[in-house]
Scaffold this active site. Sequence first.
Site, short mmCIF file in Angstrom:
data_model
loop_
_atom_site.label_atom_id
_atom_site.label_comp_id
_atom_site.label_asym_id
_atom_site.label_seq_id
_atom_site.Cartn_x
_atom_site.Cartn_y
_atom_site.Cartn_z
N GLU A 1 4.22 2.79 -9.65
CA GLU A 1 3.28 2.72 -8.53
C GLU A 1 3.00 4.13 -8.01
OE1 GLU A 1 4.56 0.15 -5.40
OE2 GLU A 1 5.22 -1.42 -6.78
N ASP B 1 4.35 1.49 5.55
CA ASP B 1 5.24 2.52 5.05
C ASP B 1 6.15 3.07 6.14
OD1 ASP B 1 4.17 2.42 2.49
OD2 ASP B 1 2.53 3.77 3.02
#
EC number: 4.2.1.20
Length: 251
Positions: A48, A59
């Site tokens: 990724e 995140d």
Amino acid sequence: MKPLTQNLKNKAETEKLFVPYIMAGAQGLDKLAEEIVMLAEQGAAAIELGVPFSDPVADGPTIQAAGLRAFAQQVTLKKLIATLHEIHSEVPLILMGYSNSFFHYGIKELVHDLQGTAVQGLIIPDLPYEHRNLVTPDLGEMALLTLVSLTSPTERIEELTAEAEGFIYAVTVNGITGTDQNFRQDLMEHLAKVKSASKIPVLAGFGISTSEQVKNFQQVCDGVVIGSKIVRSLEEQGTAETGKLVAEIFQ
């Protein structure tokens, strides 16, 4: 069946899958090729690549900081794609980014410009499942991966997995990415439920950072996604030492 899905299904028949996440360009786009090679050498089934974004809601601080470092190096989606055309990757690549980045670029344009690269899938964590049709008609052979949260009831899990592509990203915590998480006591039961509903590999991700955690999740899933631990190591220790770290986690 799309190439990424077939590739990962075939691999999952004989081995547990490891999918690392790195922030593209956090150390500079000139380092991206060696980072990809290192992760491929450590057995990554796919990689990724994070697309830096100004408001990455899923995140944690480690990946947010990596995104800021990428921005400081003038990394853009257009520059990233140009770099990917110069990189030969032995494993499939997956772009993970937020819907604003991809829609601003244009989905048709994005898919067109990614032709000839190793990118075979997209992860868009802030794109609701109900709005996937804003993306899927233009993807062609590109897979749109699905995230399944801890709060998803059985009916929702069945809906999310019914036509999923690539692999199921089974989120292991309620919250943001990062390490040193306290996992719920019923997590394994939840993951087993996702696994039983899915026709494609199921990988656990968010907060996984140790060899012990990897072994535990491998008991009920087809593999794991590890991000923050690798992102932090790349910043602090560089590519070669990060390769050793990954090898230790998967020993």
